[in-house]
Enzyme design. Structure first.
Site, PDB file in Angstrom:
ATOM      1  N   HIS A 153      45.137  19.883   4.782  1.00 58.46           N
ATOM      2  CA  HIS A 153      44.968  21.337   4.794  1.00 58.46           C
ATOM      3  C   HIS A 153      45.994  22.080   3.938  1.00 58.46           C
ATOM      4  O   HIS A 153      45.633  22.923   3.126  1.00 58.46           O
ATOM      5  CB  HIS A 153      45.030  21.859   6.231  1.00 58.46           C
ATOM      6  N   ASP A 163      40.701  17.864   5.060  1.00 61.81           N
ATOM      7  CA  ASP A 163      41.316  18.944   5.839  1.00 61.81           C
ATOM      8  C   ASP A 163      41.022  18.747   7.333  1.00 61.81           C
ATOM      9  O   ASP A 163      39.867  18.636   7.726  1.00 61.81           O
ATOM     10  CB  ASP A 163      40.746  20.280   5.350  1.00 61.81           C
ATOM     11  N   SER A 211      44.242  29.101   3.338  1.00 62.47           N
ATOM     12  CA  SER A 211      43.683  29.186   4.686  1.00 62.47           C
ATOM     13  C   SER A 211      43.359  30.635   5.057  1.00 62.47           C
ATOM     14  O   SER A 211      42.562  31.286   4.392  1.00 62.47           O
ATOM     15  CB  SER A 211      44.662  28.541   5.674  1.00 62.47           C
ATOM     16  N   PHE A 244      47.806  31.346   8.527  1.00 65.64           N
ATOM     17  CA  PHE A 244      48.012  31.705   9.930  1.00 65.64           C
ATOM     18  C   PHE A 244      49.038  30.785  10.575  1.00 65.64           C
ATOM     19  O   PHE A 244      48.891  29.553  10.531  1.00 65.64           O
ATOM     20  CB  PHE A 244      46.661  31.601  10.655  1.00 65.64           C
TER      21      PHE A 244
END
Length: 254
Positions: free
Chosen positions: A223, A194, A93, A25
């Site tokens: 992340h 993360d 993700s 995203f």
């Protein structure tokens, strides 16, 4: 809308085994490009699409929703299915969430799943408030660039488009409700450090999935682990996973 340099989609025509990769995203294909190229070098046919609204401006992304991103991924999946005898889906993700959704929807047409720090539950107050915030705010500070490795950068937005983010809870709910349909082997790479996706997502997968789930920790990454210190572990681990679960050999294994 011009695409940012480095955010272009990537495709490589290889052998009978296909790998579909999905970025996260507000990110872009740049965050997965080294992974895609590694798999291409191993002989796979590789597709790494650019999701609508990504790799341009956050304002453009605010005119898109999760259904648009998933539809683009679905088109790339259908194309790979037409070219390859087997397809593995992978993602980072949000891309990991959508990879799991593909496995839920398409069943045995997905040979296996590899996800990195997948986002499958609403784990931050800001995202839970997004449906209301979109009425008063166009964007909030971004989440891109959570990387431990010195000098490594992610090509992503510095602002998070709130209207686009407000569509995520519906996707999470769908994935959560149908997670029992994922019977394919699933490999999860998880970074305890993360700062974007909290441990709740991996905890949910551990709780709801069976012996087909394997989780490996990435001790030296944040992340965006595909650009971080542990990236080689992801690349080689995913290739070994494919070799273990494919029913046909990789081109370079012949």
């Amino acid at each position: 809308m011009p695409v940012l340099a480095g955010a272009e989609p990537y495709h490589h025509e290889g052998g009978e085994i296909g790998a579909l990769l999905c970025h996260g995203f507000t990110g872009s294909p740049q965050s997965l490009r080294p992974w895609a190229e590694f798999l291409a070098d191993a002989g796979l046919t590789v597709s790494l699409p650019r999701l609508p609204g990504h790799g341009t401006t956050w304002q453009e992304m605010n005119r898109t929703r999760w259904e648009d991103w998933y539809a683009e991924l679905g088109k790339a999946f259908a194309d790979l299915r037409g070219r390859c005898s087997e397809v593995f889906v992978m993602g980072l993700s949000l891309g990991g969430c959508m990879a799991l959704r593909l496995a839920e929807v398409h069943g045995d047409a997905v040979q296996g799943v590899v996800v990195v720090n997948p986002s499958v539950v609403s784990d931050t107050p800001l995202l839970r408030l997004a449906p209301a915030l979109k009425l008063v705010m166009a964007s909030v500070p971004g989440v891109a660039g959570d990387i431990k490795k010195e000098g490594a950068t992610e090509l992503g937005y510095t602002r998070t488009p709130v209207r686009a983010a407000s569509t995520l809870p519906r996707l999470w709910k769908l994935v959560q409700s149908d997670i029992g349909k994922v019977t394919q082997p699933v490999l999860v790479f998880h970074s305890p450090g993360d700062h974007v996706v909290k441990p709740a997502s991996v905890a949910f997968l551990r709780q709801r999935m069976g012996e087909n789930l394997e989780v490996r920790e990435l001790a030296d990454s944040y992340h965006v682990a595909t650009l971080d210190n542990d990236a080689p572990l992801i690349f080689q681990g995913s290739l070994d996973f494919i070799r273990s679960h494919a029913s046909v050999p990789l081109t370079k294994d012949l």
